[in-house]
Design an enzyme around this catalytic site. Structure first.
Site, PDB file in Angstrom:
ATOM      1  N   GLU A 144      51.305 -19.207   2.606  1.00  0.00           N
ATOM      2  CA  GLU A 144      50.743 -19.226   1.200  1.00  0.00           C
ATOM      3  C   GLU A 144      50.672 -17.502   0.741  1.00  0.00           C
ATOM      4  O   GLU A 144      50.408 -16.654   1.626  1.00  0.00           O
ATOM      5  CB  GLU A 144      49.425 -19.779   1.053  1.00  0.00           C
ATOM      6  CG  GLU A 144      48.455 -19.189   1.918  1.00  0.00           C
ATOM      7  CD  GLU A 144      46.996 -19.914   1.866  1.00  0.00           C
ATOM      8  OE1 GLU A 144      47.240 -21.194   2.258  1.00  0.00           O
ATOM      9  OE2 GLU A 144      46.035 -19.395   1.839  1.00  0.00           O
ATOM     10  N   HIS A 182      43.911 -22.611  -2.144  1.00  0.00           N
ATOM     11  CA  HIS A 182      42.950 -22.055  -1.161  1.00  0.00           C
ATOM     12  C   HIS A 182      41.701 -21.771  -1.733  1.00  0.00           C
ATOM     13  O   HIS A 182      41.364 -20.460  -1.904  1.00  0.00           O
ATOM     14  CB  HIS A 182      43.701 -20.914  -0.472  1.00  0.00           C
ATOM     15  CG  HIS A 182      42.879 -20.489   0.809  1.00  0.00           C
ATOM     16  ND1 HIS A 182      43.549 -19.948   1.816  1.00  0.00           N
ATOM     17  CD2 HIS A 182      41.821 -20.603   1.122  1.00  0.00           C
ATOM     18  CE1 HIS A 182      42.850 -19.642   2.703  1.00  0.00           C
ATOM     19  NE2 HIS A 182      41.721 -19.764   2.533  1.00  0.00           N
ATOM     20  N   ARG A 242      43.668 -24.134   7.679  1.00  0.00           N
ATOM     21  CA  ARG A 242      44.490 -22.977   7.409  1.00  0.00           C
ATOM     22  C   ARG A 242      45.807 -23.576   7.447  1.00  0.00           C
ATOM     23  O   ARG A 242      46.248 -24.605   8.082  1.00  0.00           O
ATOM     24  CB  ARG A 242      44.401 -22.064   8.455  1.00  0.00           C
ATOM     25  CG  ARG A 242      43.356 -20.968   8.574  1.00  0.00           C
ATOM     26  CD  ARG A 242      43.739 -19.762   7.635  1.00  0.00           C
ATOM     27  NE  ARG A 242      42.682 -18.679   7.716  1.00  0.00           N
ATOM     28  CZ  ARG A 242      41.642 -18.727   6.940  1.00  0.00           C
ATOM     29  NH1 ARG A 242      41.403 -19.965   6.077  1.00  0.00           N
ATOM     30  NH2 ARG A 242      40.805 -17.673   6.876  1.00  0.00           N
TER      31      ARG A 242
HETATM   32  C1  GLV Z   1      38.318 -19.103   3.867  1.00  0.00           C
HETATM   33  O1  GLV Z   1      39.698 -19.470   4.004  1.00  0.00           O
HETATM   34  C2  GLV Z   1      37.785 -18.513   5.149  1.00  0.00           C
HETATM   35  O2  GLV Z   1      38.234 -18.556   6.219  1.00  0.00           O
HETATM   36  O3  GLV Z   1      36.676 -18.185   4.726  1.00  0.00           O
END
Ligand code: GLV
Length: 326
Positions: free
Chosen positions: A264, A282, A235
């Site tokens: 982000e 991401h 993250r």
């Molecule tokens: C993606 O970032 C998730 O947490 O599934």
């Protein structure tokens, strides 16, 4: 009929599934501004989210709300204290993305170590006019030491792949994993400091929380080898991005592979001036099959959480199952 908000566009067949049970308000457009999200949530019994922020204000404004199903394994966008206080169930989508996300961790790590995007930019820019013994020298992955910070399901999937590369695996986690998992992965537990000093490639796979905020900052990077790489598929906020940018600029470490960013999608633009970082938006779980599995699992959770379908009352991925007993 109960009402649900689908806060982000998703697969049409998943929306059709929800329509079998609910009156569905779908946001087909851009990410809803927070006040618009709260306004559309206000009369709903349930919601399907993907990273949308749900906290005290949103929950207080939606008195009928019973379930919010996040299409992600991470749920740091949910304030779980507020969920408990308002007796709202939160759900996530674990497991279905483990292997896809681990594959992508490797893709980033290898691209960073072997300078894949940097050399591609060079080629695309028309700068390639000779073979040279010292063009784009990278660092080896095979036979090196992988350091995994966060040995949950995705961390384990990442570590399992290291066997094929004959790597030594060291890991750091809040608590040690079971001895049989350590044995299967041939993984050695290490303190964070020890791991940072020894690893050739550091991969971050911890959930975001106040405790994991800036797990990697300037002090941690200072412990790493100059030849090391850092990969973040966890993250934004796990890494202090400004400190990483400075370290990459000073060649304090060799390279980084970064899929998640502080703030982000509005990431620090200074990343763009650096060649020794692979940047992706991401997408670690982004394969057709896995995103479908995540969307369907979020729908399963919403349907069951609102007392419908074959698992009525027993959603597969309750984050705070205590509210189901109330
Ligand atoms: C993606 O970032 C998730 O947490 O599934």
């Amino acid at each position: 009929m109960k009402k649900v908000l689908v806060a982000r566009p998703t697969f049409p067949d998943v929306i059709e599934r929800l329509k079998q049970y609910f009156e569905v308000d779908v946001n087909e457009g851009e990410v809803l501004p927070q006040d618009e999200f709260a306004r559309r949530l206000a009369d709903k019994d349930g919601a399907f989210t993907a990273g949308d922020v749900v906290g005290e204000k949103e929950l207080a404004g939606a008195p009928n709300l019973k379930v919010v199903a996040n299409m992600a394994v991470g749920y740091n966008n949910f304030d779980m204290h507020a969920f408990d206080a308002h007796e709202v169930l939160g759900t996530n989508t674990p497991n279905v993305l483990n292997e896809t996300t681990a594959d992508f961790g490797w893709a980033l790590m290898m691209a960073a170590a072997r300078r894949v995007t940097e050399s591609e930019h060079f080629l695309r820019a028309g700068k390639w006019n000779k073979w040279s013994f010292d063009s784009f020298l990278g660092v080896d992955v095979y036979g090196s030491t992988l350091g995994v910070i966060g040995m949950g399901r995705i961390g384990q999937a990442l570590a399992r792949r290291a066997r094929g590369f004959d790597m030594r695996v060291i890991y750091h986690n809040r608590s040690r994993v079971a001895p049989e998992i350590e044995a299967e992965l041939n993984a050695e537990y290490a303190s964070k400091e020890d791991l940072l000093k020894r690893a050739d490639h550091v991969a971050l796979v911890v959930p975001y929380s106040k405790e994991s905020h800036h797990t990697i900052g300037a002090a941690e990077i200072a412990l790493m080898k100059r030849t090391a790489t850092l990969t973040n598929i966890a993250r934004g906020g796990i890494v202090d991005d400004a400190a990483l940018i400075e370290a990459l600029r000073d060649k304090r470490i060799a390279a980084a592979g970064i899929d998640v960013f502080e703030g982000e999608p509005n990431f620090n633009p200074d990343f763009l001036a650096l060649e020794n970082v692979v940047l992706t938006p991401h997408i670690a779980s982004a394969t057709e099959a896995t995103r479908r599995a995540m969307a369907n699992l979020a729908a399963d959770n919403l349907i069951a959480g609102l007392g419908e379908g074959p698992r009525a009352g027993n959603p597969p991925n309750a984050i705070n199952p205590g509210v189901l007993r109330k």
